[in-house]
Motif scaffolding. Structure first.
Motif, PDB file in Angstrom:
ATOM      1  N   GLY A 100       9.020  -5.219   1.155  1.00  0.00           N
ATOM      2  CA  GLY A 100       9.485  -3.899   1.798  1.00  0.00           C
ATOM      3  C   GLY A 100      10.361  -3.250   1.078  1.00  0.00           C
ATOM      4  O   GLY A 100      11.171  -2.367   1.404  1.00  0.00           O
ATOM      5  N   ASP A 103      10.049   0.720   1.021  1.00  0.00           N
ATOM      6  CA  ASP A 103      10.328   1.006   2.244  1.00  0.00           C
ATOM      7  C   ASP A 103      11.776   1.890   2.333  1.00  0.00           C
ATOM      8  O   ASP A 103      12.584   1.293   3.303  1.00  0.00           O
ATOM      9  CB  ASP A 103      10.072   0.083   3.350  1.00  0.00           C
ATOM     10  N   ARG A 127      11.412  -4.532   7.136  1.00  0.00           N
ATOM     11  CA  ARG A 127      10.992  -3.578   6.224  1.00  0.00           C
ATOM     12  C   ARG A 127       9.582  -3.437   6.485  1.00  0.00           C
ATOM     13  O   ARG A 127       9.020  -4.503   6.783  1.00  0.00           O
ATOM     14  CB  ARG A 127      11.321  -3.516   4.939  1.00  0.00           C
ATOM     15  N   ARG A 130       4.310  -4.145   1.883  1.00  0.00           N
ATOM     16  CA  ARG A 130       3.130  -3.174   1.180  1.00  0.00           C
ATOM     17  C   ARG A 130       2.514  -4.443   0.273  1.00  0.00           C
ATOM     18  O   ARG A 130       3.216  -4.769  -0.707  1.00  0.00           O
ATOM     19  CB  ARG A 130       3.770  -2.232   0.412  1.00  0.00           C
ATOM     20  N   GLY A 250       1.957   0.322   2.964  1.00  0.00           N
ATOM     21  CA  GLY A 250       3.362   0.098   3.456  1.00  0.00           C
ATOM     22  C   GLY A 250       3.810   1.421   3.980  1.00  0.00           C
ATOM     23  O   GLY A 250       5.021   1.969   3.815  1.00  0.00           O
ATOM     24  N   PRO A 252       5.196   3.585   6.693  1.00  0.00           N
ATOM     25  CA  PRO A 252       5.974   3.588   7.977  1.00  0.00           C
ATOM     26  C   PRO A 252       5.790   4.520   9.065  1.00  0.00           C
ATOM     27  O   PRO A 252       6.097   4.422  10.050  1.00  0.00           O
ATOM     28  CB  PRO A 252       7.524   3.930   7.323  1.00  0.00           C
ATOM     29  N   HIS A 291       8.397   7.741  10.768  1.00  0.00           N
ATOM     30  CA  HIS A 291       8.955   6.292  11.150  1.00  0.00           C
ATOM     31  C   HIS A 291       8.023   5.581  12.516  1.00  0.00           C
ATOM     32  O   HIS A 291       8.756   4.707  13.148  1.00  0.00           O
ATOM     33  CB  HIS A 291      10.279   6.212  11.500  1.00  0.00           C
ATOM     34  N   ARG A 294       7.199   1.989  12.265  1.00  0.00           N
ATOM     35  CA  ARG A 294       8.558   1.302  12.454  1.00  0.00           C
ATOM     36  C   ARG A 294       8.705   1.389  13.929  1.00  0.00           C
ATOM     37  O   ARG A 294       9.220   0.039  14.529  1.00  0.00           O
ATOM     38  CB  ARG A 294       9.542   1.954  11.738  1.00  0.00           C
TER      39      ARG A 294
END
Length: 321
Positions: A100, A103, A127, A130, A250, A252, A291, A294
């Protein structure tokens, strides 16, 4: 010979010592957080490419430099990575992004909802991983289309065991490396049938893996363009694209629209209402644009689950069709 941490290095059956790296992240990690970061890469408890052992987290990968195995563990806030196989150096180089480091927008996530705020407080070190391995993320994601998780995991396990190769180094017993892209295009229809993979998903995988080089090039473009390119392939829709981008790119903000359970879980966690759909989920996630994945992971880590309603889904048996 000893590692930088003072622990005994493990040689493989040929006596080869692993490549190694110690990496100190900007925000200290512990073993539990590493497992939570990499958890989405694991396709069930019997995934032949992923093992959690007393001596660390083991993972195999088909890297651009070849097959490789890595073992990760945290020592005094630093991540120790030992790696074996032709792709060992690639895994060492990509370790920060795997955990991460790319990120870099995470510190800007300041959720207002009490549940998200509390879970984020407990998991500030989390995080978005990726892997930089698009084809490797795509195959199990396609296998998960329109079937239960148990069905998809069984198909993944069988195909990787049958067409993959043993993981390099002293990997835990039974670990395998996913087949190279060209191998997927040669899987006969009878093998897809035995693995419980219907003709639509098999066709999608054969078509997509034949364009593996183009898939990997999506790593070099912005998320929106990566999404467009992935979805230009037959059988790849918004759900599959998001699942791939969450892991390989990766991303988010990637939302798995069309998931059988996700919308209901998000809506219930954020409002207490059962029966939410994708439109309601997207509306609730709009304040977290940039996000949204996330926010979804924080909901998943919260343990809040929408109450089950209605009959259980009956698994499909593609082998009888």
């Amino acid at each position: 010979m000893t590692s930088a941490s003072g622990g005994l290095r493990i040689a493989d059956e040929q006596g080869e010592l692993p490549a190694s790296r110690m990496w100190r992240p900007r925000r200290p990690l512990d073993g539990r957080t590493v497992l939570l970061i990499l958890g989405p890469l694991r396709r069930g408890g019997s995934d032949p490419t992923f093992r959690v052992q007393p001596d660390g987290l083991w993972r195999s990968a088909r890297t651009p430099a070849g097959p490789a195995t890595q073992r990760l563990r945290v020592i005094d806030g630093e991540v120790e990575c030992l790696a074996w196989g032709p792709g060992a150096g690639w895994l060492l180089d990509s370790l920060p992004e795997l955990l991460g480091a790319a990120d870099d927008g995470a510190d800007g996530f300041e959720p207002a909802h009490p549940l998200l705020r509390e879970v984020w407080r407990r998991h500030r070190g989390w995080r978005v991983p990726r892997t930089n391995l698009v084809t490797e993320a795509l195959v199990p994601s396609v296998l998960e289309q329109k079937v239960t998780g148990g069905e998809a995991r069984a198909s993944w396990r069988r195909l990787v065991y049958e067409y993959g190769e043993p993981a390099p180094g002293p990997a835990p017993k039974g670990m395998r490396v996913v087949p190279e892209a060209s191998r997927w295009t040669l899987v006969p229809s009878s093998a897809w049938h035995r693995a419980g993979v219907g003709p639509d998903r098999a066709r999608t995988l054969v078509t997509a893996t034949a364009r593996a080089a183009a898939l990997e090039r999506t790593l070099a473009v912005e998320p929106g363009e990566a999404d467009r390119r992935l979805r230009s392939l037959p059988g790849i829709g918004p759900w599959t694209s998001a699942e791939v981008r969450q892991r390989a790119h990766g991303d988010p903000d990637a939302v798995s629209v069309g998931d059988f359970h996700l919308a209901g879980q998000v809506v219930y966690a954020l409002t207490g209402r059962a029966g939410g759909d994708d439109d309601a989920m997207l509306e609730l996630l709009e304040p977290y644009a940039g996000h949204r994945y996330r926010a979804i992971r924080m909901i998943e880590l919260s343990g809040v689950v929408e109450p089950r309603r209605g009959p259980r889904y009956a698994p499909l048996d593609h082998r009888s069709r």
